[in-house]
Scaffold this motif. Structure first.
Motif, PDB file in Angstrom:
ATOM      1  N   ASP A 427       0.817  -1.203   0.000  1.00 29.34           N
ATOM      2  CA  ASP A 427       0.000   0.000   0.000  1.00 29.34           C
ATOM      3  C   ASP A 427       0.858   1.263   0.000  1.00 29.34           C
ATOM      4  N   ARG A 430      -1.630   7.068  -0.759  1.00 27.36           N
ATOM      5  CA  ARG A 430      -2.787   7.343  -1.603  1.00 27.36           C
ATOM      6  C   ARG A 430      -3.864   6.266  -1.472  1.00 27.36           C
ATOM      7  N   ASP A 431      -3.449   5.041  -1.091  1.00 24.78           N
ATOM      8  CA  ASP A 431      -4.403   3.932  -0.998  1.00 24.78           C
ATOM      9  C   ASP A 431      -5.242   3.983   0.279  1.00 24.78           C
ATOM     10  N   LEU A 432      -4.788   4.733   1.304  1.00 22.27           N
ATOM     11  CA  LEU A 432      -5.483   4.743   2.587  1.00 22.27           C
ATOM     12  C   LEU A 432      -6.846   5.404   2.481  1.00 22.27           C
ATOM     13  N   LYS A 433      -7.857   4.719   3.020  1.00 18.15           N
ATOM     14  CA  LYS A 433      -9.195   5.288   3.102  1.00 18.15           C
ATOM     15  C   LYS A 433      -9.418   5.807   4.523  1.00 18.15           C
ATOM     16  N   GLU A 434     -10.498   6.526   4.717  1.00 23.39           N
ATOM     17  CA  GLU A 434     -10.800   7.086   6.032  1.00 23.39           C
ATOM     18  C   GLU A 434     -10.918   5.975   7.075  1.00 23.39           C
ATOM     19  N   GLU A 436      -8.644   3.943   8.126  1.00 23.78           N
ATOM     20  CA  GLU A 436      -7.965   2.736   7.671  1.00 23.78           C
ATOM     21  C   GLU A 436      -6.477   2.858   7.975  1.00 23.78           C
ATOM     22  N   LYS A 451      -5.177   6.825   8.652  1.00 25.01           N
ATOM     23  CA  LYS A 451      -5.917   8.037   8.303  1.00 25.01           C
ATOM     24  C   LYS A 451      -7.167   8.103   9.170  1.00 25.01           C
ATOM     25  N   ASP A 453     -10.751  10.062  10.857  1.00 24.70           N
ATOM     26  CA  ASP A 453     -11.994  10.512  10.233  1.00 24.70           C
ATOM     27  C   ASP A 453     -11.967  11.978   9.828  1.00 24.70           C
ATOM     28  N   ASP A 455      -9.286  13.006   8.014  1.00 24.63           N
ATOM     29  CA  ASP A 455      -8.289  12.921   6.937  1.00 24.63           C
ATOM     30  C   ASP A 455      -6.870  13.249   7.398  1.00 24.63           C
TER      31      ASP A 455
END
Length: 511
Positions: A427, A430-434, A436, A451, A453, A455
């Motif tokens: 990873d 850029r791949d990280l979601k909220e 995560e 990351k 909530d 951001d």
């Protein structure tokens, strides 16, 4: 709060025991002091030790890295039982009837001792006598259960064999122990804790031990002061101070998951645990004008899982398969120290240690073993004979019974240590979601990233501060977990559970 199937694992885990009791507010250590006994850890072992020893006239100081009774004690199943899975036949075969008798007698005593403490102190803690069952749905376990009944009866336990239970699924057989019990662990422990401060005794919260120096007396170094003590008790679940006892090589840590739910059916009473894996444990708990049902299971070695959230989902599937679930109100996970020969380590931390004691390796049976540990250590400090010293002796040598497990545990540690160092993260930031987390590669370095909530990115060095293993991200708890010895850290790097005592290094891009 109502937690649905789809969003439960996204909610922050929350133990019913902690949520249903007031938050404690003991002070942080702010100056150096001297006492008779320093106790590292404010769970059931630590508070019980302090309660016993203060009653004997000792000046004690309990230090807890966070809040008392919020660690393993605040996340337990809270069964007070001598029924520790299918253990007694195994103990007799591996160690002989005398050692097995010590183990059984200690745990039978512990049930009655907790009941006595509750009565003497007028503690309202939902203490209820219950039968306990180990059941099976497989023919493969029938003989083991029959042998367990015979072994338990031989050791003086009121045990019997049942062929049917009031559960919503059929069973092949079960071992029943009568006169066991359950309670609310924090409703029990917090009133005892209130009796400790005063007359030269203390409880300190948010006070993390960093090291222990000297001997006769010891100096306990914390992050906010020093405590000088003649005796030291390591009651921190996994020992945060080893004193060359090599406990990290004689135990591993295991995680288990719990749901607390309301169902439309009336729970039949009793405490239930499956013989086979994946384990399923069931019991009820008084709640408002009704009851909660606690469903526990899905064991795995800490830090060794693909997706921890999947364990909650599997428990949900079991619950909805067998019950009319109205709502799941709480979910949490807990951690247990698993000794190589299935018996806890309670007593002098090593055979050569002067006045330093430990209680650890309770497997999954901490309620009775906590009070056993406190009583045994009290007796050793007071030079009294204790009938259970031999079975729980931390310095015991049991190569025939434990050598295979010893090599399995340490080979697994070596594998995790090496594979973690060789792992190449896939990873990127850029791949990280909220909300995560993941191990990522930045400029050739393995970095732990999360990351939140809002951001905001939180970066840490994901190398365990205990012995250098590479940490794994726990998606269910939003933590960094060690697959070698079970230390756990927040996404900002703070220690949640030892044996680690130092935080992870926080990283800023460009360093």
């Amino acid at each position: 709060m109502h937690v649905g199937e789809d969003n439960m694992v996204k909610e922050k885990s929350n133990s019913y025991w902690i949520a249903s009791t007031k938050e404690t507010n003991y002070p942080k250590l702010s100056e150096d002091l001297s006492v008779d006994v320093a106790i590292i850890g404010g769970g059931m072992v630590g508070i019980s030790c302090a309660y016993y020893l203060k009653n004997e006239g000792f000046k004690v100081a309990v230090i807890e890295a966070k809040r008392i009774a919020e660690g393993v004690t605040g996340n337990t199943t809270a069964k007070i039982t001598a029924q520790h899975h299918l253990i007694y036949d195994s103990l007799i075969r591996k160690f002989g009837e005398e050692i097995a008798q010590q183990y059984a007698s200690a745990n039978i005593w512990a049930i009655e001792e907790i009941a006595k403490i509750i009565e003497q102190n007028n503690i309202d803690c939902d203490f209820i006598r219950q039968p306990a069952y180990i059941y099976t749905q497989s023919e493969d376990y029938i003989k083991q259960i029959e042998d367990e009944v015979k072994a338990a009866q031989k050791l003086g336990i009121k045990a019997s064999f049942d062929t049917s239970l009031s559960l919503p699924f059929p069973i092949k057989g079960a071992v029943r122990f009568d006169h066991q019990a359950q309670f609310h662990p924090r409703k029990y422990l917090l009133p005892l804790a209130e009796k400790i401060p005063g007359e030269g005794s203390f409880i300190f919260e948010n006070t993390r031990m960093k090291n222990i120096e000297g001997e006769n007396p010891y100096t306990v170094i914390t992050d906010s002061g020093k405590i000088t003590a003649t005796y030291v008790i390591i009651a921190s679940h996994f020992p945060v101070y080893d004193h060359f006892g090599f406990y990290f090589a004689r135990m591993y840590e295991s995680r288990t998951y719990a749901l607390a739910m309301k169902i439309k059916e009336k729970f039949p009473g009793g405490m239930y645990l499956s013989a086979e894996s994946p384990s399923r444990s069931l019991r009820s708990q008084p709640y408002e004008d009704g009851e909660l049902v606690l469903l526990v299971g899905e064991e795995h070695k800490t830090g060794q899982h693909k997706e921890a959230a999947e364990h909650y989902r599997k428990l949900q599937e079991f619950a909805h398969e067998h019950y009319n679930v109205e709502t799941i109100l709480y979910h949490w996970s807990t951690q247990d120290c698993m000794p190589i020969d299935d018996i806890p380590y309670i007593g002098r931390i090593t055979s050569t240690a002067a006045n330093m004691y430990v209680a650890t390796g309770f497997k999954k049976w901490g309620m009775t073993h906590s009070i056993i540990g406190a009583a045994l250590i009290r007796d050793q400090i007071m030079n009294r004979q204790n009938p259970w010293e031999e079975v729980y002796d931390p310095s015991r040598f049991t190569p025939l019974q434990s050598i295979k497990k010893f090599f399995e545990i340490n080979a697994d540690v070596a594998k995790e240590l090496i594979s973690g160092k060789l792992e190449i993260p896939e990873d990127t930031l850029r791949d990280l979601k909220e909300e995560e987390g993941s191990a990522i590669e930045i400029e050739g370095r393995r970095i732990g990233a999360y990351k939140d909530d809002k951001d905001e990115i939180h970066l840490v060095d994901p190398t365990c501060s205990h012995m250098g293993c590479e940490l794994k991200w726990n998606d269910a708890e939003k933590t960094w977990d060690c697959p070698c010895h079970g230390s756990r850290f927040t996404y900002t790097g703070e220690v949640i559970e030892g044996p680690a005592v130092n935080s992870l290094k926080r990283i800023k891009l460009g360093e």
